[in-house]
Design a protein around this motif. Structure first.
Motif, PDB file in Angstrom:
ATOM      1  N   ARG A 253       0.871  -1.190   0.000  1.00 32.78           N
ATOM      2  CA  ARG A 253       0.000   0.000   0.000  1.00 32.78           C
ATOM      3  C   ARG A 253       0.888   1.213   0.000  1.00 32.78           C
ATOM      4  O   ARG A 253       2.084   1.150   0.218  1.00 32.78           O
ATOM      5  CB  ARG A 253      -0.954  -0.024   1.183  1.00 32.78           C
ATOM      6  CG  ARG A 253      -0.271  -0.003   2.529  1.00 32.78           C
ATOM      7  CD  ARG A 253      -1.285   0.284   3.631  1.00 32.78           C
ATOM      8  NE  ARG A 253      -0.676   0.125   4.935  1.00 32.78           N
ATOM      9  CZ  ARG A 253       0.127   1.066   5.507  1.00 32.78           C
ATOM     10  NH1 ARG A 253       0.444   2.187   4.868  1.00 32.78           N
ATOM     11  NH2 ARG A 253       0.620   0.864   6.729  1.00 32.78           N
ATOM     12  N   GLU A 254       0.203   2.347  -0.137  1.00 34.16           N
ATOM     13  CA  GLU A 254       0.961   3.599  -0.130  1.00 34.16           C
ATOM     14  C   GLU A 254       1.423   3.915   1.263  1.00 34.16           C
ATOM     15  O   GLU A 254       0.757   3.625   2.255  1.00 34.16           O
ATOM     16  CB  GLU A 254       0.079   4.751  -0.643  1.00 34.16           C
ATOM     17  CG  GLU A 254       0.002   4.765  -2.155  1.00 34.16           C
ATOM     18  CD  GLU A 254      -0.508   6.112  -2.668  1.00 34.16           C
ATOM     19  OE1 GLU A 254      -0.867   6.165  -3.846  1.00 34.16           O
ATOM     20  OE2 GLU A 254      -0.548   7.091  -1.877  1.00 34.16           O
ATOM     21  N   TYR A 255       2.557   4.570   1.279  1.00 35.62           N
ATOM     22  CA  TYR A 255       3.138   4.970   2.557  1.00 35.62           C
ATOM     23  C   TYR A 255       2.251   5.999   3.214  1.00 35.62           C
ATOM     24  O   TYR A 255       1.728   6.908   2.584  1.00 35.62           O
ATOM     25  CB  TYR A 255       4.530   5.533   2.313  1.00 35.62           C
ATOM     26  CG  TYR A 255       5.166   6.133   3.547  1.00 35.62           C
ATOM     27  CD1 TYR A 255       5.165   7.534   3.714  1.00 35.62           C
ATOM     28  CD2 TYR A 255       5.767   5.333   4.505  1.00 35.62           C
ATOM     29  CE1 TYR A 255       5.747   8.085   4.860  1.00 35.62           C
ATOM     30  CE2 TYR A 255       6.347   5.886   5.634  1.00 35.62           C
ATOM     31  CZ  TYR A 255       6.334   7.268   5.802  1.00 35.62           C
ATOM     32  OH  TYR A 255       6.899   7.820   6.899  1.00 35.62           O
ATOM     33  N   ARG A 256       2.089   5.793   4.535  1.00 36.27           N
ATOM     34  CA  ARG A 256       1.372   6.811   5.317  1.00 36.27           C
ATOM     35  C   ARG A 256       2.323   7.303   6.386  1.00 36.27           C
ATOM     36  O   ARG A 256       3.155   6.545   6.901  1.00 36.27           O
ATOM     37  CB  ARG A 256       0.152   6.198   5.982  1.00 36.27           C
ATOM     38  CG  ARG A 256      -0.978   5.896   5.044  1.00 36.27           C
ATOM     39  CD  ARG A 256      -2.257   5.698   5.822  1.00 36.27           C
ATOM     40  NE  ARG A 256      -2.276   4.402   6.522  1.00 36.27           N
ATOM     41  CZ  ARG A 256      -2.786   3.290   6.021  1.00 36.27           C
ATOM     42  NH1 ARG A 256      -3.287   3.286   4.806  1.00 36.27           N
ATOM     43  NH2 ARG A 256      -2.767   2.180   6.708  1.00 36.27           N
ATOM     44  N   PRO A 257       2.234   8.549   6.756  1.00 41.89           N
ATOM     45  CA  PRO A 257       3.154   9.043   7.796  1.00 41.89           C
ATOM     46  C   PRO A 257       2.998   8.195   9.063  1.00 41.89           C
ATOM     47  O   PRO A 257       1.882   7.891   9.491  1.00 41.89           O
ATOM     48  CB  PRO A 257       2.683  10.481   8.041  1.00 41.89           C
ATOM     49  CG  PRO A 257       1.998  10.885   6.763  1.00 41.89           C
ATOM     50  CD  PRO A 257       1.364   9.641   6.232  1.00 41.89           C
ATOM     51  N   LYS A 271       9.588   1.565  -8.862  1.00 46.56           N
ATOM     52  CA  LYS A 271       8.711   1.262  -9.990  1.00 46.56           C
ATOM     53  C   LYS A 271       7.583   2.283 -10.091  1.00 46.56           C
ATOM     54  O   LYS A 271       7.235   2.761 -11.159  1.00 46.56           O
ATOM     55  CB  LYS A 271       8.153  -0.141  -9.759  1.00 46.56           C
ATOM     56  CG  LYS A 271       7.598  -0.808 -10.959  1.00 46.56           C
ATOM     57  CD  LYS A 271       7.249  -2.265 -10.569  1.00 46.56           C
ATOM     58  CE  LYS A 271       6.437  -2.850 -11.673  1.00 46.56           C
ATOM     59  NZ  LYS A 271       5.951  -4.183 -11.312  1.00 46.56           N
ATOM     60  N   GLU A 272       7.020   2.584  -8.896  1.00 44.74           N
ATOM     61  CA  GLU A 272       5.831   3.432  -8.876  1.00 44.74           C
ATOM     62  C   GLU A 272       6.171   4.924  -8.820  1.00 44.74           C
ATOM     63  O   GLU A 272       5.359   5.777  -9.170  1.00 44.74           O
ATOM     64  CB  GLU A 272       4.953   3.077  -7.663  1.00 44.74           C
ATOM     65  CG  GLU A 272       4.424   1.655  -7.694  1.00 44.74           C
ATOM     66  CD  GLU A 272       3.379   1.464  -8.771  1.00 44.74           C
ATOM     67  OE1 GLU A 272       2.639   2.436  -9.058  1.00 44.74           O
ATOM     68  OE2 GLU A 272       3.319   0.358  -9.353  1.00 44.74           O
ATOM     69  N   GLY A 273       7.310   5.184  -8.269  1.00 40.00           N
ATOM     70  CA  GLY A 273       7.711   6.580  -8.151  1.00 40.00           C
ATOM     71  C   GLY A 273       7.191   7.231  -6.907  1.00 40.00           C
ATOM     72  O   GLY A 273       7.306   8.436  -6.739  1.00 40.00           O
ATOM     73  N   ARG A 274       6.578   6.471  -6.047  1.00 39.88           N
ATOM     74  CA  ARG A 274       6.131   7.021  -4.779  1.00 39.88           C
ATOM     75  C   ARG A 274       6.364   5.965  -3.700  1.00 39.88           C
ATOM     76  O   ARG A 274       6.445   4.781  -3.982  1.00 39.88           O
ATOM     77  CB  ARG A 274       4.662   7.418  -4.803  1.00 39.88           C
ATOM     78  CG  ARG A 274       3.720   6.298  -5.181  1.00 39.88           C
ATOM     79  CD  ARG A 274       2.282   6.811  -5.195  1.00 39.88           C
ATOM     80  NE  ARG A 274       1.366   5.717  -5.350  1.00 39.88           N
ATOM     81  CZ  ARG A 274       1.064   5.140  -6.510  1.00 39.88           C
ATOM     82  NH1 ARG A 274       1.641   5.565  -7.625  1.00 39.88           N
ATOM     83  NH2 ARG A 274       0.202   4.138  -6.562  1.00 39.88           N
ATOM     84  N   PRO A 275       6.448   6.398  -2.433  1.00 40.85           N
ATOM     85  CA  PRO A 275       6.779   5.413  -1.373  1.00 40.85           C
ATOM     86  C   PRO A 275       5.665   4.359  -1.228  1.00 40.85           C
ATOM     87  O   PRO A 275       4.492   4.701  -1.178  1.00 40.85           O
ATOM     88  CB  PRO A 275       6.884   6.253  -0.108  1.00 40.85           C
ATOM     89  CG  PRO A 275       6.906   7.682  -0.536  1.00 40.85           C
ATOM     90  CD  PRO A 275       6.332   7.774  -1.895  1.00 40.85           C
TER      91      PRO A 275
END
Lengths: 440, 680
Positions: A253-257, A271-275
């Motif tokens: 999943r996407e990184y959450r703080p 690959k995705e370009g985001r954490p």
């Protein structure tokens, strides 16, 4: 006086056991007959008993000479199971290959190491464990000796070997009933054969060393309702048996703080370009503790053995596929053995219990600390105690205070303790009536 | 073989219903033959014949009784009572060795009740707990049992009974060999064929005969050595016809510390003479003293029984009581000089020699006889020619007598002079193991000048004879040591002594030439254990005195023996008056339909426990489960558990089933043991 008793019993019983191996029941009768005839025949002018004495002496001489004619050449092996249970007969098979002359009328018997009670144990049993039936037995301490031997000695039964010609392989069935848990060392096979006059047995020891692990005696345990539901077990089953995190992978999943940096999946970010972080499942299941009190003085060894038996009984009945069981005890340090849900089996736990010893150099605070470390994950706790003093009450109360349901079983002598003052969760198990106490 | 009843209490069923239980593993006819053999050897044929018939009857008679543990307990008590009465009567009326042999002789009779109980019982075995009270309690509480076949032990008792009689001949050996051989043959390992085994048995019998021969030869040798040692210990002074003085012998005199006699005055405050005499001798030859004419004459018995008058018309001036052992009831009495009457000594015959020695035959093994005597009196016959004869070393005796001036003095003064010489110039010494020379008296009188009492006595007698004084050599004991445990004195082997008797002024007087130092020297050799051993000597004396206390002729067996027999009889009657052994159904039963017994309440009870997790295990029978429950139950319930287990088994499997009261008991017992319901 006790030292004299002890030495007399040790030597006397050793001699008697040797004679018992050698003499058949007819041999004992002839021995008595011979001694009485000898005493009667001291004065040959008074009676003819000296003639009977002469005949019987001739019988003994022939019997003694015949002992040397039994020289079997056998290859012997056993097929033993891995485990036995204390107090339960263990049946196994002998395999015998006869490499010598024809074999007939031979009996095989296992030779186990005899555990002679130590002098300290003998003294400690005074007035405490005594099976004396008469004043004489009490005076000589034989009742104590018998009680101690009965607790430790394994009972072997002889196996009749079928007739075997030279080179033949035959089988026989043996049986041992171990009296106590632990490692049972088998030294070898004692081949015996009665002599021609039926009075004495020839004995030949064939070394066939082997060992069996004797699991503790178990009692049937009634239904034990342990209130409490499954609790959150951080790290799941895997973490239940290991140190450190090793959860079950659930997905990405996407990184959450606030997510730990170590969970970032670097390949996915690239690959995705985001954490992107890895996500894990945490599990909830039932986890019980079985706490065994090992703080027992040497003189109360039998109390401790019953405590181990009760713990084994619970270990066998509580372990299921759906729950974990932590066995906690202290010997030289605190130990925790976990079984259930694929982590371990009840046999493994029973193996541990087969070898557990009393704790002599630690105190109950060590056990309390071990229990305290686990209280957050426990669904319930069963205490097997050998007394219910302040320290043990405090141990139980420490869990109840944090809401962990407990069941406490105190093993004691009949009439000892005050159950009314112990509370509803404490059950008294009297020595000699353990099964009844557990079944109810 | 017929059915075998397995152990009680383990839940095993009886198999093979319809066959007779074989009475014993012994071969047919062996018990009966052994009983007849016992009867012939022990002289009890009239008892043996019916016994043999009863012992073999079970092979021909089908009648059996259901005898349980309680029944065998009664039979065992009966045997114990019979044995006890027989033992007490034997020991109270016979000497110890004969009493023991009598007990063995009649022993098989006292065991007949229980062996017949086994042979006629359904089970064919006897529980060992019947013989021991402690085991009875344990068997009752724990339900265990250990059964055995009494046939073989009873056979052994028959052999011992047969061994108690007929000491001559070897027919006992032959019979014993055959009977024991057959008994052992019946239990031989099957790999031995009869022919081979019989050869081995024959060899065993021959070896046994060799052992007997060795025993007999060895016994003669040992007995001779013991006898020599015994004689040496108490002093060589027991044979009135011959008394080797040990002069020239090696190591004969070893004085014993054991108490040989006890002496006390017959009346309180009376006195005891210092010397007690055994015998006297007049011929000295080859270093030995002997009586020249062995003429013991019978003394007629007087009244009351046990009284013997040695001299006529003698009023009793003094009397002593002497306690002495008389092996096999015969021997010499130790008496003071001047004894004219012996009392309290019943015997078959009593004899007196001309030297005053008294010999008894057929008396008790221990006696406390009263010797009435006249102080300063004497009871020997007057001097004869033999009392003046010199022999052996005559020359040196005459020379010494001359040197000492004895021949020139009147008899009385000569004796005094001789005693003075001995006292001043001679010393007492304990005899050691050394070879005395060829001429011991010369050595003693001229060179060594030291020796034990026999040297002094011998030389005194010969010197007095050389001086013309008739003299004899006497042996006996000195009475000086006070008894620590009884009133009076003790006389030990060490107090044996020899002295001279001289005929002076018309009477025989004692002349003791041994220096007075002999007493403390001999007593200094006392063993350090003596005080402890004296206690045992005293206890033995007390027992012997009670055992051999006088019994008047017409009383026979003591009254207390009859009381004991009556009490034993009463106990037996009380034990058996309500005994009704149950007859066993021994009719052949084939394929009788068994009752199912599935309505037993125990099944419901077991189900209730199974719900609680404490039911019967898969491999466990209901009987075994009940025993297991009994082990874990309080004592009040333990017995009930075992009882309902036994009742259920009979209800289920016994063709006869339960009687009504037992059926009710089963139901009520199961109800009582139901577990309490516990709310979860």
């Amino acid at each position: 006086m006790d030292r004299l008793r002890y030495n007399t019993l040790r030597i006397g019983i050793a001699v008697f056991e040797r004679l018992r191996l050698r003499l058949t029941p007819a041999g004992w009768l002839i021995l008595g007959f011979w001694l009485v005839a000898g005493a009667m025949g001291i004065d040959p002018t008074q009676s003819t008993a000296y003639q009977a004495f002469g005949l019987l002496t001739g019988i003994w001489l022939v019997s003694l000479c015949s002992l040397f004619f039994f020289q079997p050449r056998l290859q012997v092996s056993r097929r033993l199971p891995r485990f036995a249970s204390a107090g339960e007969p263990l049946r196994y098979r002998w395999s015998i290959v006869n490499e010598g002359p024809e074999l007939a009328d031979v009996i095989l018997r296992d030779s186990v190491e005899h555990r002679v009670p130590s002098y300290e144990l003998f003294c400690a049993a005074n007035g405490y464990r005594d099976e004396s039936r008469t004043f004489v037995e009490r005076f000589f301490g034989y009742g104590r000796w018998r009680a101690l031997i009965r607790r430790t000695a394994a009972r072997t039964e002889f196996a009749e070997v079928p007739f075997a010609k030279t080179g033949a392989r035959v089988e026989a069935y043996g049986k041992i009933t171990p009296a106590c848990r632990g490692r049972l060392e088998l030294k070898g096979a004692l081949a015996t054969r009665v002599g021609p006059l039926g009075l004495m047995r020839s004995l030949v020891m064939i070394p066939v060393p082997d060992r069996v692990l004797v699991l503790p005696k178990r009692y049937p345990v009634g239904r034990l309702d342990m209130p409490g539901s499954a609790r959150f077990q951080p790290g799941g089953v895997a973490l239940a048996s290991r140190i450190g995190e090793s959860p079950e992978f659930a997905g990405l999943r996407e990184y959450r703080p606030g997510d730990p940096l170590r969970r970032i999946d670097w390949k996915s970010w690239a690959k995705e370009g985001r954490p992107i972080v890895r996500e894990y499942h945490d599990e909830q299941f039932v986890r019980h503790a079985l706490v065994l009190d090992t703080f027992v003085p040497a003189a109360r060894e039998d109390l401790f053995e019953e405590a181990v038996s009760v713990a084994s009984s619970f270990a066998q009945s509580l372990l299921t596929q759906e729950s974990l069981l932590d066995l906690l005890f202290v010997v030289d340090q605190a130990y925790c053995v976990t079984a259930g849900r694929g982590l371990g089996t009840s046999e493994q736990m029973l193996e541990v219990l087969a070898g557990v010893q009393r704790c002599e150099d630690q105190d109950i605070a060590t056990l309390e600390a071990s229990v305290a470390r686990r209280r957050d994950v426990l669904t319930g706790c069963i205490f097997i105690l050998t007394a219910y003093d302040e320290a043990r009450r405090s141990l139980v109360a420490s869990l109840e205070a944090v809401g962990v349901p407990t069941r406490t079983f105190v093993i004691c002598e009949p009439g000892e303790g005050d159950p009314a003052a112990w509370g509803p969760s404490v059950r008294r198990l009297e020595m000699g009536r353990i099964a009844e106490g557990l079944a109810s | 073989m017929g059915s075998v009843c397995t152990e009680v209490g383990n839940g095993t069923d009886r198999r093979g219903v319809g066959f007779l239980v074989t009475p014993s593993k012994l071969p047919p006819g062996l018990l009966g033959s052994a009983a007849l053999f016992w009867g012939v050897e022990a002289g009890l044929v009239l008892w043996a014949i019916p016994s043999a018939l009863f012992l073999e009857a079970p092979r021909f008679v089908s009648k059996r009784w259901s005898l349980g543990r309680e029944d065998f307990n009664r039979l065992s008590d009966l045997c114990a009572a019979l044995f006890g009465v027989m033992a007490v009567i034997s020991y109270a009326t016979l000497e110890a060795p004969e009493a023991i042999l009598t007990i063995f002789r009649f022993g098989p009779l006292t065991l007949l009740p229980i062996i017949l109980g086994q042979l006629f019982s359904e089970r064919g075995r006897v529980d060992v707990s019947a013989f021991f009270l402690a085991l009875r309690r344990q068997a009752k509480s724990e339900g265990i049992s250990w059964e055995l076949d009494l046939g073989y032990p009873f056979l052994a008792s028959l052999m011992l009974g047969a061994a108690s009689g007929n000491p001559t001949g070897f027919q006992f050996y032959g019979g014993c060999t055959i009977i024991v051989g057959i008994a052992l043959w019946s239990i031989r390992p099957r790999r031995f064929l009869t022919f081979r085994w019989a050869g081995l048995w024959l060899a065993t019998a021959l070896i046994g005969a060799g052992v007997i021969e060795t025993i007999q030869v060895g016994r003669v040798v040992i007995y001779r050595k013991l006898l020599d040692s015994y004689i040496a210990r108490i002093g060589p002074r027991v044979d009135p016809t011959r008394a080797p003085t040990a002069i020239g012998r090696v190591g004969r005199l070893q004085q014993s510390d054991s108490v040989f006699l006890r002496v006390r005055p017959a009346e309180r405050g009376g006195s005891v003479p210092e010397l007690l005499s055994d015998a006297a001798y007049d011929i000295y030859r080859n270093r030995e003293w002997a009586a020249g004419r062995n003429d013991f004459k019978s003394v007629l018995a007087s009244e009351p029984v046990g009284t013997w008058d040695i001299a006529e018309n003698r009023d009793e001036k003094a009397a002593i009581i002497v306690s002495k052992s008389l092996p096999k009831g015969r021997g010499l009495l130790s008496i003071p000089y001047g004894t004219h009457r012996i009392g309290g000594l019943p015997a078959e015959s009593f004899e007196r020699s001309r030297f005053g020695a008294l010999r008894v035959n057929g008396g008790p093994s221990f006696s406390e006889y009263r010797a009435s005597y006249w102080p300063d009196g004497f009871s020997e016959a007057g001097p004869e020619s033999g009392d003046l004869k010199l022999a052996g070393e005559e020359k040196v005796i005459r020379r010494i007598a001359q040197e000492w001036g004895l021949t020139k003095l009147p008899p009385g003064k000569a004796i005094d002079a001789m005693l003075a010489h001995f006292s001043e110039n001679f010393h007492y010494s304990i005899y050691r193991k050394e070879e005395a020379g060829e001429r011991p008296l010369e050595e003693f009188l001229t060179t060594r000048r030291r020796g034990h009492c026999e040297y002094f006595a011998t030389t005194a007698v010969l010197l007095m004879r050389a001086a013309g004084v008739p003299a004899r050599y006497a042996t006996g004991f000195v009475v000086r040591e006070q008894d620590r445990y009884e009133e009076g004195f003790v006389v030990r082997g060490r107090h044996a002594h020899a002295w001279a008797r001289a005929y002076l002024n018309g009477k025989w007087v004692t002349v003791d030439a041994t220096p007075a130092s002999w007493w403390p020297i001999e007593n200094a050799r006392r063993s350090g254990f003596r005080p402890l051993l004296d206690i045992f000597d005293w206890m033995r004396y007390r027992w012997s005195a009670w055992r051999w206390r006088p019994v008047e002729e017409n009383k026979g067996i003591a009254w207390w023996v009859w009381v004991l027999a009556l009490v034993a009889g009463f106990i037996i009657w009380r034990n058996f008056r309500d005994w009704r052994p149950q007859s066993a159904d021994d009719s052949a039963v084939f394929f009788e339909e068994l009752r199912l017994g599935l309505d037993s309440e125990l099944l419901t009870l077991e189900a209730a426990f199974a719900e609680r997790g404490d039911g019967r295990r898969l491999s466990e029978s209901l009987r075994r489960w009940c025993n297991r429950k009994a082990g874990a139950a309080p004592s009040a319930d333990a017995e009930l558990w075992r009882r309902i287990g036994a009742l259920h088994e009979r209800h289920r499997f016994d063709p006869k089933g339960l009687i009504e009261s037992e059926r009710t008991e089963l139901g009520r017992g199961a109800q009582r043991l139901r577990p309490e319901k516990v709310s979860s």
